[in-house]
Design an enzyme around this catalytic site. Structure first.
Site, PDB file in Angstrom:
ATOM      1  N   LYS A 281      14.290 -21.590  11.131  1.00  5.53           N
ATOM      2  CA  LYS A 281      13.157 -20.934  10.462  1.00  5.53           C
ATOM      3  C   LYS A 281      12.492 -21.941   9.553  1.00  5.53           C
ATOM      4  CE  LYS A 281      11.428 -16.697  10.207  1.00  5.53           C
ATOM      5  NZ  LYS A 281      11.558 -15.593  11.174  1.00  5.53           N
TER       6      LYS A 281
ATOM      7  N   ASP B 272       5.245 -16.080  11.773  1.00  7.31           N
ATOM      8  CA  ASP B 272       5.962 -15.072  10.990  1.00  7.31           C
ATOM      9  C   ASP B 272       4.916 -14.568   9.981  1.00  7.31           C
ATOM     10  OD1 ASP B 272       8.968 -14.108  10.594  1.00  7.31           O
ATOM     11  OD2 ASP B 272       8.173 -14.326   8.586  1.00  7.31           O
TER      12      ASP B 272
HETATM   13  N1  GLU Z   1       9.201 -14.745  13.297  1.00  4.83           N
HETATM   14  C1  GLU Z   1       9.674 -13.943  14.385  1.00  4.83           C
HETATM   15  C2  GLU Z   1      11.100 -13.497  14.109  1.00  4.83           C
HETATM   16  O1  GLU Z   1      11.434 -13.223  12.973  1.00  4.83           O
HETATM   17  C3  GLU Z   1       9.467 -14.620  15.740  1.00  4.83           C
HETATM   18  C4  GLU Z   1      10.075 -15.972  15.904  1.00  4.83           C
HETATM   19  C5  GLU Z   1       9.706 -16.665  17.224  1.00  4.83           C
HETATM   20  O2  GLU Z   1       8.989 -16.104  18.032  1.00  4.83           O
HETATM   21  O3  GLU Z   1      10.176 -17.787  17.387  1.00  4.83           O
HETATM   22  O4  GLU Z   1      11.919 -13.337  14.965  1.00  4.83           O
END
Ligand code: GLU
Length: 447
Positions: A128, A168
């Site tokens: 992340k 996100d």
């Molecule tokens: N931010 C989204 C999550 O919390 C998607 C992450 C992504 O698609 O890599 O899963």
């Protein structure tokens, strides 16, 4: 939920080694409280210290992001990428641009992502990133300059086979476009698979935009069916009004449920007849305005600026805003009003005491790592399409999403039962995710 005494030393270590990171502690605590039975059954997991290793991200990157605003003033933000775990595939997870972002928040999100991505059964590890940059009120060119500066450092850490960021909170199609453009310019490579959430005409996947919200609605459907009922005729409250919330509302309505309230940071709106999604999309997606504008075209609806959305009675609560938005007090109100299930569209939206209160009251709780996994799963489908230079139809992709969500539901449900916690999706999700990641880690040696 309590941590078994065999795991107390792991917990103590995490708290001491990661001071001032309450969200990370909270996410770890929840997993540690769930996994004692699986460690008892599989002693090799404890011998190989897989949980200790998962609690320490593989790599944490912090960098300066300088940029110039429209007035010519120099601004400095902080950028992060936490590469949590690569046992199952390249690091995968979104970027969050929000003033609340700090290392502890990114670590909690990366930790959750590792388990979530394992639940999808797709070949993706967990990571992340993000920044304390606030895109709200910034012009398009300011956002572009910020994204270009951010990518000027990030590009050296990512890649199709290394680490694949996405969106996100605060990072949508616009930001992904600017980030991708800068990556391409620096590397001189049209490497589609380096980012997901791209525009449809330049490597993006159909359904990716809708996937997190749709997936949460499908998960709700599976949970209700497991209880012998269905979405049809049920009343839902969905907090938030971003991408996740809007498309959760869309799918809930398609499945025959009624969403009577949603919110933003300035209050919530209720419409007893069901929210009109076209109006909401127009306000939030086209206009980037506030949900309070909803009542202008729907006089029967009410906007409340100083109350909690969780006071609105519903059968199913779907928190889709942000972490810890739903407290023990909110849980008590929902339970009093007869809520039967909570489906987390956001990451860790319920506090630990709220989750405990729901479980004690017999309310089914779908944790975010299971219920909102549709977004990242569809990102993995985007990677698959990029790798084969192909693009799939909306119908086919949505069918894949639905299958993935029912697979996650079945795995959580059956595992909870197998480990003596029937109906407890929190325990089920944590055990399934932990087992899958741990077994791959053991196979790959002490790394
Ligand atoms: N931010 C989204 C999550 O919390 C998607 C992450 C992504 O698609 O890599 O899963």
């Amino acid at each position: 939920m309590a941590i078994d005494e065999t795991l107390e030393h792991v917990w103590a270590d995490v708290v001491t080694r990661n001071p001032g990171e309450p969200e990370f502690h909270q996410a770890v605590h929840e997993v540690l409280s769930s996994i004692a039975p699986v460690l008892a059954k599989h002693p090799e997991l404890a011998e190989n210290k897989t949980i200790e290793r998962i609690c320490e991200p593989e790599r944490q990157i912090i960098f300066r992001v300088p940029w110039v605003d429209d007035a010519g003033e120099i601004r400095i933000n902080r950028g992060f990428r936490v590469e949590s775990n690569s046992a199952l595939g390249p690091y995968k997870g979104g970027l969050r641009f929000h003033p609340s972002v700090n290392l502890g928040i990114v670590k909690f999100l990366g930790f959750e992502q590792t388990f979530k991505n394992a639940l999808t059964q797709m070949p993706i590890g967990g990571g992340k990133g993000g920044s304390d940059f606030d895109p709200k009120g910034r012009s398009d060119s300011e956002v572009m300059r910020f994204c270009q500066s951010f990518m000027t450092e990030l590009y050296r850490h990512i890649g199709e086979y290394t680490d694949v960021p996405a969106g996100d909170i605060g990072v949508g199609a616009r930001e992904i476009g600017y980030l991708f453009g800068q990556y391409k310019r620096i590397t001189n490579r049209y490497e589609s698979g380096v980012l997901t959430g791209k525009g449809i005409t330049w490597g993006g996947a159909l359904v990716r935009t809708e996937a997190t919200g749709y997936g949460a609605a499908y998960f709700a459907q599976q949970m209700l069916r497991a209880r012998g009922t269905d979405v049809e005729g049920k009343t839902f409250v969905v907090s938030g009004s971003g991408n996740v919330a809007l498309f959760a509302i869309e799918k809930i309505h398609q499945l025959g449920g009624t969403v009577v309230a949603c919110s933003d940071s300035h209050g919530y709106v209720t419409d007893a007849n069901g929210l009109n999604l076209d109006t909401l999309k127009d306000i939030k997606l086209v206009g980037r305005r506030r949900v309070s504008d909803y009542v202008e075209s729907h006089p029967g609806a009410v906007h409340v600026s100083d109350g909690s959305i969780w006071d609105v009675p519903c059968d199913i609560a779907v928190p889709c805003a942000t972490q810890n938005e739903l407290t023990a007090r909110n849980a008590a109100a929902l339970i009093r009003n007869g809520v039967m299930a909570v489906v987390e569209g956001a990451n860790m939206p319920a506090t630990s005491s709220a989750t405990s209160a729901f479980l004690e009251a017999g309310v089914a709780v779908a944790p975010g790592k299971a219920a909102n996994a549709g977004g990242v799963a569809t990102s993995a489908l985007e990677m698959q399409q990029n790798a084969s230079r192909d693009s799939w139809s909306f119908e086919y992709t949505e069918q894949r999403l639905e299958q993935i969500m029912s697979g996650i539901h079945a795995a959580c449900y059956e595992t909870a039962e197998e480990y003596g916690a029937p109906g407890n999706y929190v325990v089920g999700a944590n055990i399934v995710g932990f087992l899958r990641v741990s077994q791959a880690m053991i196979a790959q040696g002490i790394i």
